[in-house]
Design a protein around this motif. Structure first.
Motif, PDB file in Angstrom:
ATOM      1  N   GLY A 281      28.386   7.344 -23.306  1.00 19.51           N
ATOM      2  CA  GLY A 281      26.990   6.841 -23.612  1.00 19.51           C
ATOM      3  C   GLY A 281      26.924   5.999 -24.788  1.00 19.51           C
ATOM      4  O   GLY A 281      26.128   4.874 -24.600  1.00 19.51           O
ATOM      5  N   ILE A 282      27.621   6.171 -26.088  1.00 19.20           N
ATOM      6  CA  ILE A 282      27.464   5.262 -27.128  1.00 19.20           C
ATOM      7  C   ILE A 282      28.080   3.897 -26.627  1.00 19.20           C
ATOM      8  O   ILE A 282      27.527   3.034 -26.917  1.00 19.20           O
ATOM      9  N   VAL A 283      29.157   4.007 -25.918  1.00 19.10           N
ATOM     10  CA  VAL A 283      29.767   2.493 -25.463  1.00 19.10           C
ATOM     11  C   VAL A 283      28.631   2.007 -24.608  1.00 19.10           C
ATOM     12  O   VAL A 283      28.734   0.675 -24.960  1.00 19.10           O
ATOM     13  N   ILE A 284      28.322   2.746 -23.786  1.00 16.06           N
ATOM     14  CA  ILE A 284      27.067   1.881 -22.621  1.00 16.06           C
ATOM     15  C   ILE A 284      26.157   1.397 -23.449  1.00 16.06           C
ATOM     16  O   ILE A 284      25.510   0.232 -23.288  1.00 16.06           O
ATOM     17  N   ALA A 285      25.829   2.092 -24.254  1.00 12.29           N
ATOM     18  CA  ALA A 285      24.661   1.723 -25.477  1.00 12.29           C
ATOM     19  C   ALA A 285      24.876   0.169 -25.897  1.00 12.29           C
ATOM     20  O   ALA A 285      24.012  -0.379 -26.753  1.00 12.29           O
ATOM     21  N   THR A 286      25.910  -0.193 -26.186  1.00 15.45           N
ATOM     22  CA  THR A 286      26.348  -1.284 -26.978  1.00 15.45           C
ATOM     23  C   THR A 286      26.281  -2.483 -26.175  1.00 15.45           C
ATOM     24  O   THR A 286      26.334  -3.642 -26.811  1.00 15.45           O
ATOM     25  N   VAL A 287      26.084  -2.140 -24.793  1.00 20.98           N
ATOM     26  CA  VAL A 287      25.659  -3.512 -23.741  1.00 20.98           C
ATOM     27  C   VAL A 287      24.498  -4.009 -24.080  1.00 20.98           C
ATOM     28  O   VAL A 287      23.226  -3.449 -24.412  1.00 20.98           O
TER      29      VAL A 287
ATOM     30  N   ALA B 160      23.625  15.525 -20.258  1.00 23.04           N
ATOM     31  CA  ALA B 160      22.719  15.313 -21.255  1.00 23.04           C
ATOM     32  C   ALA B 160      23.409  14.402 -22.608  1.00 23.04           C
ATOM     33  O   ALA B 160      22.538  13.678 -23.020  1.00 23.04           O
ATOM     34  N   PRO B 161      24.607  14.426 -22.744  1.00 21.05           N
ATOM     35  CA  PRO B 161      25.275  14.110 -23.759  1.00 21.05           C
ATOM     36  C   PRO B 161      25.207  12.405 -23.732  1.00 21.05           C
ATOM     37  O   PRO B 161      25.037  11.593 -24.426  1.00 21.05           O
ATOM     38  N   ILE B 162      25.305  11.861 -22.494  1.00 25.77           N
ATOM     39  CA  ILE B 162      25.170  10.417 -22.216  1.00 25.77           C
ATOM     40  C   ILE B 162      23.951   9.932 -22.598  1.00 25.77           C
ATOM     41  O   ILE B 162      23.761   9.000 -23.229  1.00 25.77           O
ATOM     42  N   VAL B 163      22.806  10.608 -22.189  1.00 25.53           N
ATOM     43  CA  VAL B 163      21.355  10.151 -22.430  1.00 25.53           C
ATOM     44  C   VAL B 163      21.145  10.104 -23.804  1.00 25.53           C
ATOM     45  O   VAL B 163      20.639   9.327 -24.509  1.00 25.53           O
ATOM     46  N   LEU B 164      21.533  11.290 -24.535  1.00 25.77           N
ATOM     47  CA  LEU B 164      21.432  11.619 -25.952  1.00 25.77           C
ATOM     48  C   LEU B 164      21.935  10.332 -26.668  1.00 25.77           C
ATOM     49  O   LEU B 164      21.399   9.761 -27.552  1.00 25.77           O
TER      50      LEU B 164
ATOM     51  N   ILE C 206      20.235   7.121 -26.333  1.00 26.15           N
ATOM     52  CA  ILE C 206      19.067   7.032 -26.987  1.00 26.15           C
ATOM     53  C   ILE C 206      19.296   6.846 -28.572  1.00 26.15           C
ATOM     54  O   ILE C 206      18.780   5.877 -29.257  1.00 26.15           O
ATOM     55  N   LEU C 207      20.256   7.561 -29.056  1.00 28.07           N
ATOM     56  CA  LEU C 207      20.430   7.781 -30.280  1.00 28.07           C
ATOM     57  C   LEU C 207      21.406   6.715 -31.078  1.00 28.07           C
ATOM     58  O   LEU C 207      21.601   6.299 -32.174  1.00 28.07           O
ATOM     59  N   GLY C 208      22.363   6.308 -30.093  1.00 33.46           N
ATOM     60  CA  GLY C 208      23.526   5.313 -30.521  1.00 33.46           C
ATOM     61  C   GLY C 208      22.969   4.071 -31.084  1.00 33.46           C
ATOM     62  O   GLY C 208      23.229   3.745 -32.342  1.00 33.46           O
ATOM     63  N   PRO C 209      22.057   3.391 -30.338  1.00 33.11           N
ATOM     64  CA  PRO C 209      21.391   2.202 -30.910  1.00 33.11           C
ATOM     65  C   PRO C 209      20.745   2.457 -32.385  1.00 33.11           C
ATOM     66  O   PRO C 209      20.979   1.735 -33.357  1.00 33.11           O
ATOM     67  N   LYS C 210      20.046   3.390 -32.268  1.00 37.09           N
ATOM     68  CA  LYS C 210      19.301   3.865 -33.809  1.00 37.09           C
ATOM     69  C   LYS C 210      20.300   3.952 -35.009  1.00 37.09           C
ATOM     70  O   LYS C 210      20.109   3.550 -35.971  1.00 37.09           O
TER      71      LYS C 210
ATOM     72  N   TYR D  79      17.258   7.518 -41.720  1.00 39.55           N
ATOM     73  CA  TYR D  79      17.225   7.345 -40.258  1.00 39.55           C
ATOM     74  C   TYR D  79      18.764   7.710 -39.718  1.00 39.55           C
ATOM     75  O   TYR D  79      19.135   7.939 -38.622  1.00 39.55           O
ATOM     76  N   PHE D  80      19.782   6.873 -40.382  1.00 40.23           N
ATOM     77  CA  PHE D  80      21.268   6.919 -39.940  1.00 40.23           C
ATOM     78  C   PHE D  80      21.649   8.424 -39.722  1.00 40.23           C
ATOM     79  O   PHE D  80      22.462   8.928 -38.677  1.00 40.23           O
ATOM     80  N   ALA D  81      21.406   9.018 -41.068  1.00 39.02           N
ATOM     81  CA  ALA D  81      21.891  10.279 -41.178  1.00 39.02           C
ATOM     82  C   ALA D  81      21.144  11.256 -39.907  1.00 39.02           C
ATOM     83  O   ALA D  81      21.828  12.176 -39.467  1.00 39.02           O
ATOM     84  N   LEU D  82      19.874  11.138 -39.706  1.00 43.96           N
ATOM     85  CA  LEU D  82      19.293  11.587 -38.698  1.00 43.96           C
ATOM     86  C   LEU D  82      19.726  11.518 -37.203  1.00 43.96           C
ATOM     87  O   LEU D  82      19.865  12.368 -36.593  1.00 43.96           O
ATOM     88  N   ALA D  83      20.015  10.183 -36.821  1.00 40.37           N
ATOM     89  CA  ALA D  83      20.779   9.837 -35.894  1.00 40.37           C
ATOM     90  C   ALA D  83      22.034  10.521 -35.517  1.00 40.37           C
ATOM     91  O   ALA D  83      22.382  11.214 -34.477  1.00 40.37           O
ATOM     92  N   ILE D  84      22.845  10.491 -36.753  1.00 41.76           N
ATOM     93  CA  ILE D  84      24.181  11.250 -36.666  1.00 41.76           C
ATOM     94  C   ILE D  84      24.152  12.607 -36.258  1.00 41.76           C
ATOM     95  O   ILE D  84      24.593  13.278 -35.457  1.00 41.76           O
TER      96      ILE D  84
END
Lengths: 496, 148
Positions: free
Chosen positions: A174-180, A436-440, A443-447, A145-150
């Motif tokens: 997006g990834i930084v926002i997802a850490t909130v 689109a990259p922000i949304v992606l 979604i995928l950052g926390p995963k 799942y990690f490799a898939l998310a990457i």
């Protein structure tokens, strides 16, 4: 399997679901045909409407809007020489010349037939490939799942647009926002500043509505005040809508080929509808005996991009429903529609919620048939839709964004989040940052973080766990290829 | 676009630096991820900054700093929305939305008063009916809460 399809048939052919398909197609045609309104915006604004619906009805509605809005982008391409959605950019090439020859009705008719067939072929491929792929996800553990998310995150480089730095920066943001919010393993609150509302992080739906709908509303309002145009110059719909049977028969191989191209490109995350349309157009030209007619009103040149861009809709749902990888902005929003009903992509979606998924597949089939019917019967009405001025739409979209954000959790905080992301989205879009990259990344950052932490726990901090498992290695290799390919192509294009 | 790219790069560097420094307050196990991506964000922002300083022309549009009128217009719309939000619980959705729609339409240049009135009233009523009565969303109605 027959039982599943019979169940899907029974689910779709109920009054609420047929009504959902019909309304979805009409709404999709409306939003898709107006330049400035996108499929992504249409879906984002509709998600709150689906929240209180039965999950199957909600998804059926979203699926119908998705299919119809991609088709309807061709209407303004044909009549106004301006694509209603980016996916219809290739349609302009032969669509508008047909209008200038007085054949706009025939162009709209062929566009509807090609789009409908493209959508139907992609749904057939989707419903045969997706269940098999989803089953494979049962073999996934945390490292996979990690490799898939990457792999999913590396799609950002394809979504970056002209300036890769901006696309990557949007993804990083997006990834930084997802850490909130609380971290996925220990539940420690990060960047919450003592606010209880931030513990769960930013809810996906208000963020999506803000980024795609509110930002669009701001753009429509500000640009309509700045420009003094008196409205579009719309050509009249003239000629016969229904092409001759002989013409359709001649177009069928081209439509079939373009549909397969579109579905294949739809499956590859990050490519999207517009390149699919251009690739199909080029292939149609390459195979054609009348190459010189392309760009001057060729029916083949019109049918190819139309079949291909609609085929992307089914294709893009394959990685989304089976692996949870949204390949473009529209499917990221579609994922939001799944998540609010507690549906998670993967094998379980096809087993525990199989009735809903197969009903969605069947409804897409019906929606594409409706696209053909409405396209053929409503050709003369479409030119009336196109006179709607953007200045009117901006405030209405904004109001729908406000009430839609409130409807998800019945709280004011979600409206503030939506407005904040609307402002961020407007500013970023204005200065060439893709959204689109922000949304992606959101979604995928926390995963990725969760599966990375779990993998480290399993392996006792041994990094090689990602390189000793075949599926994980495959995704990581795919990730590298996906990430560097746009850069190589960019360099090659510059050199040539 | 070059000037605005430089400003945006600096904003991203500030955001990255802030999230990086703030993450030192978290336990080590939970801070690694935000620290890593804060650094990535800073590096990417530096990349954009260097690219802009080199004068590489990558962007499709040449749009630079917003004009004062455009910025002013955006500020007025945001200001109206903030006032709308602050009054939403007191005055209520239907009355406020009607005023917001009519106000924004007028402000953005729509001058046909009859059509403006019809669009504002029609849209607000339709949205209220769909969300409050069909989807059963408890929309705040403020002063009209006893009527609707």
């Amino acid at each position: 399997m027959v039982d599943v399809w019979l169940g899907a048939f029974a689910t779709v052919f109920t009054v609420p679901n047929i009504l959902a398909i019909l309304l979805g197609v009409l709404f999709g045609v409306f939003t898709g045909s107006l330049p400035g309104l996108s499929s992504t915006m249409a879906l984002a604004i509709l998600i709150p409407f689906t929240f209180t619906m039965d999950p199957a009805t909600g998804l059926i509605l979203l699926g119908a809007v998705y299919s119809a809005s991609v088709y309807a982008g061709s209407l303004s391409a044909i009549l106004l020489n301006t694509p209603g959605t980016p996916s219809a950019a290739a349609t302009v090439l032969d669509g508008y010349p047909l209008t200038r020859q007085g054949l706009s009705a025939k162009a709209i008719g062929i566009s509807a037939i090609a789009s409908g067939i493209g959508g139907i072929i992609s749904v057939i491929i989707l419903s045969t490939v997706a269940p098999f792929l989803a089953l494979q996800s049962l073999r996934f553990g945390a490292p996979e799942y990690f490799a898939l998310a990457i792999f999913g995150l590396t799609i950002i480089s394809s979504l970056a647009g002209k300036n890769p730095w901006k696309g990557l920066l949007a993804g990083g943001l997006g990834i930084v926002i997802a850490t909130v919010g609380m971290d996925p393993i220990q539940g420690y609150p990060r960047y919450t500043f003592g606010r209880a509302e931030l513990l769960e992080g930013f809810a996906l739906i208000p963020v999506l509505i803000g980024l795609f709908s509110a930002s669009q509303a701001f753009h429509l309002m500000i640009s309509s005040k700045s420009s003094k145009s008196s409205g579009p110059d719309i050509s009249n719909v003239t000629g016969n809508v229904l092409p001759r049977l002989k013409e359709i028969r001649k177009l069928l191989p081209n439509i079939a080929r373009s549909s397969i191209i579109g579905t294949g490109i739809g499956i590859i995350p990050g490519v999207g509808t517009d390149p699919a349309a251009f690739i199909a157009y080029n292939e149609a030209k390459r195979w054609s005996k009348e190459k010189e007619k392309f760009g001057k009103g060729s029916l083949h040149g019109l049918a190819a991009p139309e079949a291909s861009n609609n085929a992307v809709t089914g294709g893009s749902l394959i990685p989304l429903l089976t692996l949870g990888i949204p390949g473009n902005a529209v499917s990221a929003v579609f994922l939001g529609g799944l998540l609010i009903h507690g549906l998670r992509p993967g094998a379980e979606l096809f087993t525990a919620s199989g009735d809903i998924v197969y009903a969605l597949f069947f409804s897409l089939f019906v929606a594409n048939i409706l696209v053909i019917i409405i396209g053929l019967s409503g050709a003369r009405v479409f030119s009336k839709v196109l006179v709607v001025k953007p200045v009117v739409l901006g405030p209405i979209i904004l109001l729908l964004s406000i009430v839609g954000s409130f409807a998800i959790g019945n709280n004011y905080y979600d409206i503030w989040v939506m407005l904040a992301f609307g402002v961020i989205g407007y500013m970023l879009r204005k200065y060439g940052f893709p959204l689109a990259p922000i949304v992606l990344a959101l979604i995928l950052g926390p995963k990725a973080e969760q599966s990375f932490s779990q993998s480290m726990l399993i392996s006792q901090n041994d990094w090689t766990i990602f390189f000793t498992r075949p599926i994980s290695v495959t995704f990581l290799v795919l990730a590298i290829i996906t990430f560097i390919t746009p850069f190589i192509l960019d360099r090659r294009a510059k050199n040539s | 676009m070059s000037k605005i790219n430089k400003i945006i790069s600096l904003i991203f560097i500030v955001i990255g630096a802030f999230t990086f420094l703030w993450s030192f307050r978290f336990p080590e196990a939970t801070s690694a991820w935000p620290k890593f991506f804060s650094i990535i964000l800073i590096l990417l922002a530096v990349g954009l900054l260097v690219d802009s300083l080199k004068g590489t022309k990558r962007d499709e549009s040449e749009e630079d700093l917003p004009s004062l009128s455009e910025f002013g217009m955006f500020a007025v719309i945001i200001g109206a929305l903030i006032v709308y939000m602050l009054l939403l619980n007191i005055i209520g959705f239907t009355i406020l939305s009607l005023l917001l729609l009519a106000g924004l339409l007028w402000y953005t240049g729509y001058r046909n008063v009859i059509k403006l009135g019809c669009i504002s009233v029609g849209s607000t009523v339709l949205i209220t009916v769909i969300f409050q009565f069909l989807l059963r969303v408890p929309i705040p109605q403020g002063v009209l809460s006893n009527l609707l």
